[in-house]
Design a protein around this motif. Structure first.
Motif, PDB file in Angstrom:
ATOM      1  N   LEU A   1       0.652  -1.741   0.075  1.00 49.45           N
ATOM      2  CA  LEU A   1       0.165   0.087   0.091  1.00 49.45           C
ATOM      3  C   LEU A   1       0.633   1.262  -0.067  1.00 49.45           C
ATOM      4  CD1 LEU A   1      -2.739  -0.753   2.573  1.00 49.45           C
ATOM      5  CD2 LEU A   1      -2.812  -1.122   0.215  1.00 49.45           C
ATOM      6  N   PHE A   2       2.102   1.038   0.589  1.00 51.23           N
ATOM      7  CA  PHE A   2       2.834   2.337   0.870  1.00 51.23           C
ATOM      8  C   PHE A   2       4.368   2.289   0.567  1.00 51.23           C
ATOM      9  CE2 PHE A   2      -0.250   2.158   4.590  1.00 51.23           C
ATOM     10  CZ  PHE A   2      -1.211   3.024   3.998  1.00 51.23           C
ATOM     11  N   GLY A   3       4.341   1.344  -0.462  1.00 46.44           N
ATOM     12  CA  GLY A   3       6.195   1.243  -0.725  1.00 46.44           C
ATOM     13  C   GLY A   3       6.404   2.354  -1.625  1.00 46.44           C
ATOM     14  N   ASN A   4       5.772   2.615  -2.662  1.00 47.81           N
ATOM     15  CA  ASN A   4       6.312   3.294  -3.626  1.00 47.81           C
ATOM     16  C   ASN A   4       5.970   5.170  -3.325  1.00 47.81           C
ATOM     17  OD1 ASN A   4       6.253   0.753  -4.992  1.00 47.81           O
ATOM     18  ND2 ASN A   4       4.748   0.518  -6.134  1.00 47.81           N
ATOM     19  N   GLN A   5       6.447   5.254  -2.080  1.00 46.82           N
ATOM     20  CA  GLN A   5       5.633   6.487  -1.911  1.00 46.82           C
ATOM     21  C   GLN A   5       6.663   7.376  -0.984  1.00 46.82           C
ATOM     22  OE1 GLN A   5       1.425   7.313   0.188  1.00 46.82           O
ATOM     23  NE2 GLN A   5       0.835   5.483  -0.993  1.00 46.82           N
ATOM     24  N   GLU A   6       6.538   8.420  -1.641  1.00 44.81           N
ATOM     25  CA  GLU A   6       8.345   9.292  -1.086  1.00 44.81           C
ATOM     26  C   GLU A   6       8.130  10.099   0.516  1.00 44.81           C
ATOM     27  OE1 GLU A   6      10.402  11.212  -4.097  1.00 44.81           O
ATOM     28  OE2 GLU A   6      10.855   9.344  -5.743  1.00 44.81           O
ATOM     29  N   ASP A   7       6.773  10.450   0.236  1.00 44.16           N
ATOM     30  CA  ASP A   7       6.702  10.959   1.712  1.00 44.16           C
ATOM     31  C   ASP A   7       5.553  10.553   2.372  1.00 44.16           C
ATOM     32  OD1 ASP A   7       3.796  10.472   0.391  1.00 44.16           O
ATOM     33  OD2 ASP A   7       2.757  12.564   0.452  1.00 44.16           O
ATOM     34  N   ILE A   8       5.935   8.891   2.811  1.00 43.68           N
ATOM     35  CA  ILE A   8       5.540   8.309   4.090  1.00 43.68           C
ATOM     36  C   ILE A   8       6.573   8.456   4.850  1.00 43.68           C
ATOM     37  CG2 ILE A   8       4.941   6.094   4.732  1.00 43.68           C
ATOM     38  CD1 ILE A   8       2.492   7.280   3.368  1.00 43.68           C
ATOM     39  N   GLN A   9       6.393   8.269   6.386  1.00 41.16           N
ATOM     40  CA  GLN A   9       6.854   8.317   7.471  1.00 41.16           C
ATOM     41  C   GLN A   9       6.429   6.863   8.248  1.00 41.16           C
ATOM     42  OE1 GLN A   9       8.162  11.295   9.783  1.00 41.16           O
ATOM     43  NE2 GLN A   9       8.838  10.560  11.585  1.00 41.16           N
ATOM     44  N   LEU A  10       7.357   6.339   8.039  1.00 43.54           N
ATOM     45  CA  LEU A  10       6.935   5.037   8.960  1.00 43.54           C
ATOM     46  C   LEU A  10       7.370   4.717   9.914  1.00 43.54           C
ATOM     47  CD1 LEU A  10       5.587   1.884   9.504  1.00 43.54           C
ATOM     48  CD2 LEU A  10       7.091   0.907   7.453  1.00 43.54           C
ATOM     49  N   THR A  11       7.038   4.827  11.021  1.00 47.06           N
ATOM     50  CA  THR A  11       7.166   4.483  12.728  1.00 47.06           C
ATOM     51  C   THR A  11       6.805   2.770  13.001  1.00 47.06           C
ATOM     52  OG1 THR A  11       7.593   6.616  13.125  1.00 47.06           O
ATOM     53  CG2 THR A  11       7.613   5.377  15.616  1.00 47.06           C
ATOM     54  N   LEU A  12       8.044   2.930  13.511  1.00 46.92           N
ATOM     55  CA  LEU A  12       7.765   0.909  14.272  1.00 46.92           C
ATOM     56  C   LEU A  12       7.160   1.248  15.960  1.00 46.92           C
ATOM     57  CD1 LEU A  12      10.300  -1.419  12.283  1.00 46.92           C
ATOM     58  CD2 LEU A  12       7.802  -0.603  11.671  1.00 46.92           C
ATOM     59  N   LEU A  13       6.897   0.484  16.286  1.00 46.82           N
ATOM     60  CA  LEU A  13       6.216   0.481  17.920  1.00 46.82           C
ATOM     61  C   LEU A  13       6.216  -0.491  18.914  1.00 46.82           C
ATOM     62  CD1 LEU A  13       5.782   2.085  20.265  1.00 46.82           C
ATOM     63  CD2 LEU A  13       3.768   2.556  19.505  1.00 46.82           C
ATOM     64  N   HIS A  14       7.177  -0.893  19.357  1.00 52.71           N
ATOM     65  CA  HIS A  14       7.406  -1.676  19.868  1.00 52.71           C
ATOM     66  C   HIS A  14       6.810  -1.864  21.447  1.00 52.71           C
ATOM     67  CE1 HIS A  14       6.740  -6.283  21.400  1.00 52.71           C
ATOM     68  NE2 HIS A  14       7.990  -5.948  22.451  1.00 52.71           N
ATOM     69  N   VAL A  15       5.700  -1.978  22.030  1.00 56.54           N
ATOM     70  CA  VAL A  15       5.386  -1.806  23.602  1.00 56.54           C
ATOM     71  C   VAL A  15       5.929  -3.312  24.610  1.00 56.54           C
ATOM     72  CG1 VAL A  15       3.545  -0.840  25.145  1.00 56.54           C
ATOM     73  CG2 VAL A  15       3.997  -0.018  23.326  1.00 56.54           C
ATOM     74  N   LEU A  16       6.479  -2.938  25.049  1.00 57.98           N
ATOM     75  CA  LEU A  16       7.076  -4.190  26.363  1.00 57.98           C
ATOM     76  C   LEU A  16       6.260  -3.959  27.718  1.00 57.98           C
ATOM     77  CD1 LEU A  16       9.087  -6.670  27.124  1.00 57.98           C
ATOM     78  CD2 LEU A  16      10.263  -5.188  28.142  1.00 57.98           C
TER      79      LEU A  16
ATOM     80  N   THR B   1      12.365   3.308   5.209  1.00 57.49           N
ATOM     81  CA  THR B   1      13.635   3.410   6.210  1.00 57.49           C
ATOM     82  C   THR B   1      12.392   3.771   7.622  1.00 57.49           C
ATOM     83  OG1 THR B   1      13.739   5.601   5.494  1.00 57.49           O
ATOM     84  CG2 THR B   1      15.586   4.465   5.028  1.00 57.49           C
ATOM     85  N   CYS B   2      12.647   3.656   8.213  1.00 58.04           N
ATOM     86  CA  CYS B   2      11.699   3.125   9.446  1.00 58.04           C
ATOM     87  C   CYS B   2      12.150   4.110  10.917  1.00 58.04           C
ATOM     88  CB  CYS B   2      11.586   2.198  10.108  1.00 58.04           C
ATOM     89  SG  CYS B   2      10.523   1.233   8.949  1.00 58.04           S
ATOM     90  N   GLU B   3      11.707   4.973  11.645  1.00 58.71           N
ATOM     91  CA  GLU B   3      12.382   5.151  12.801  1.00 58.71           C
ATOM     92  C   GLU B   3      11.742   3.775  14.073  1.00 58.71           C
ATOM     93  OE1 GLU B   3      10.924   8.523  16.078  1.00 58.71           O
ATOM     94  OE2 GLU B   3      10.211   8.749  14.622  1.00 58.71           O
ATOM     95  N   LYS B   4      12.838   3.317  14.819  1.00 57.85           N
ATOM     96  CA  LYS B   4      12.159   2.349  15.385  1.00 57.85           C
ATOM     97  C   LYS B   4      11.335   3.122  16.796  1.00 57.85           C
ATOM     98  CE  LYS B   4      15.972   0.539  15.090  1.00 57.85           C
ATOM     99  NZ  LYS B   4      16.726   0.955  14.149  1.00 57.85           N
ATOM    100  N   ILE B   5      10.648   2.952  17.750  1.00 56.78           N
ATOM    101  CA  ILE B   5      10.774   3.527  19.081  1.00 56.78           C
ATOM    102  C   ILE B   5      10.157   1.701  19.991  1.00 56.78           C
ATOM    103  CG2 ILE B   5       9.201   4.659  20.592  1.00 56.78           C
ATOM    104  CD1 ILE B   5       8.205   5.939  18.510  1.00 56.78           C
ATOM    105  N   LEU B   6      10.875   2.031  21.515  1.00 57.47           N
ATOM    106  CA  LEU B   6      10.094   0.820  22.166  1.00 57.47           C
ATOM    107  C   LEU B   6      10.583   1.490  23.153  1.00 57.47           C
ATOM    108  CD1 LEU B   6      10.642  -2.226  23.057  1.00 57.47           C
ATOM    109  CD2 LEU B   6      12.983  -2.079  23.713  1.00 57.47           C
ATOM    110  N   LYS B   7       8.594   0.997  23.917  1.00 56.54           N
ATOM    111  CA  LYS B   7       8.877   1.642  25.231  1.00 56.54           C
ATOM    112  C   LYS B   7       8.283   0.297  26.381  1.00 56.54           C
ATOM    113  CE  LYS B   7       7.471   5.929  23.692  1.00 56.54           C
ATOM    114  NZ  LYS B   7       7.413   7.583  25.336  1.00 56.54           N
ATOM    115  N   THR B   8       7.563   0.803  27.315  1.00 56.20           N
ATOM    116  CA  THR B   8       7.146  -0.620  28.249  1.00 56.20           C
ATOM    117  C   THR B   8       6.224   0.415  29.230  1.00 56.20           C
ATOM    118  OG1 THR B   8       8.201   0.973  30.240  1.00 56.20           O
ATOM    119  CG2 THR B   8       9.072  -0.954  29.002  1.00 56.20           C
TER     120      THR B   8
END
Length: 138
Positions: A24-39, A81-88
């Motif tokens: 859905l979003f792979g060919n778009q240049e104006d996308i910022q993807l953030t991966l969030l994992h909550v422990l 490319t992705c930003e990664k966030i880890l929170k508890t």
């Protein structure tokens, strides 16, 4: 720029959502993807008084970092490319706390077993409580 927040967990459904996001979003240049994992906050029940809670928490944090890196690698192989966030904390509370900073919340579909959907799924809570649109990806 569209900001996407992908709630990452160690489930097969969440891993399968990677392909949906790329499609859905792979060919778009104006996308910022953030991966969030909550422990989730750790509850340890020790039968003896000799438990190293720090070591248990460190191991869980290390496994969470490995999980985030694995997801990021899959996206980066497709040029995203992705930003990664880890929170508890409580996953629902943490995701909803930061959701206002994004345009779309993406979560993997709940596991397929009926018992898991009834007793352990956060999917409905995200969909019902999110202040932004939610994409439930398979």
């Amino acid at each position: 720029m569209k900001k996407l927040l992908f709630g990452v967990s160690d489930t097969q459904e969440c891993k399968q959502a990677i392909n949906t996001i790329i499609h859905l979003f792979g060919n778009q240049e104006d996308i910022q993807l953030t991966l969030l994992h909550v422990l989730p906050d750790s509850l340890v029940y020790a039968e003896s008084g000799m438990v190293d809670y720090g070591a248990i928490q460190d191991d869980e944090m290390q496994q969470s970092h490995i999980l985030l890196e694995s997801f990021a690698k899959d996206f980066e192989q497709k040029g995203i490319t992705c930003e990664k966030i880890l929170k508890t904390g409580n996953p629902i509370d943490v995701v909803l706390e930061i959701a206002d900073n994004y345009d779309l919340l993406i979560i993997g579909a709940s596991e397929s077993s009926l018992l898991h959907r009834i007793f352990n799924s956060h999917q409905n809570s995200f969909v019902n409580s999110s202040p932004i649109p939610v994409l439930v990806a398979k």
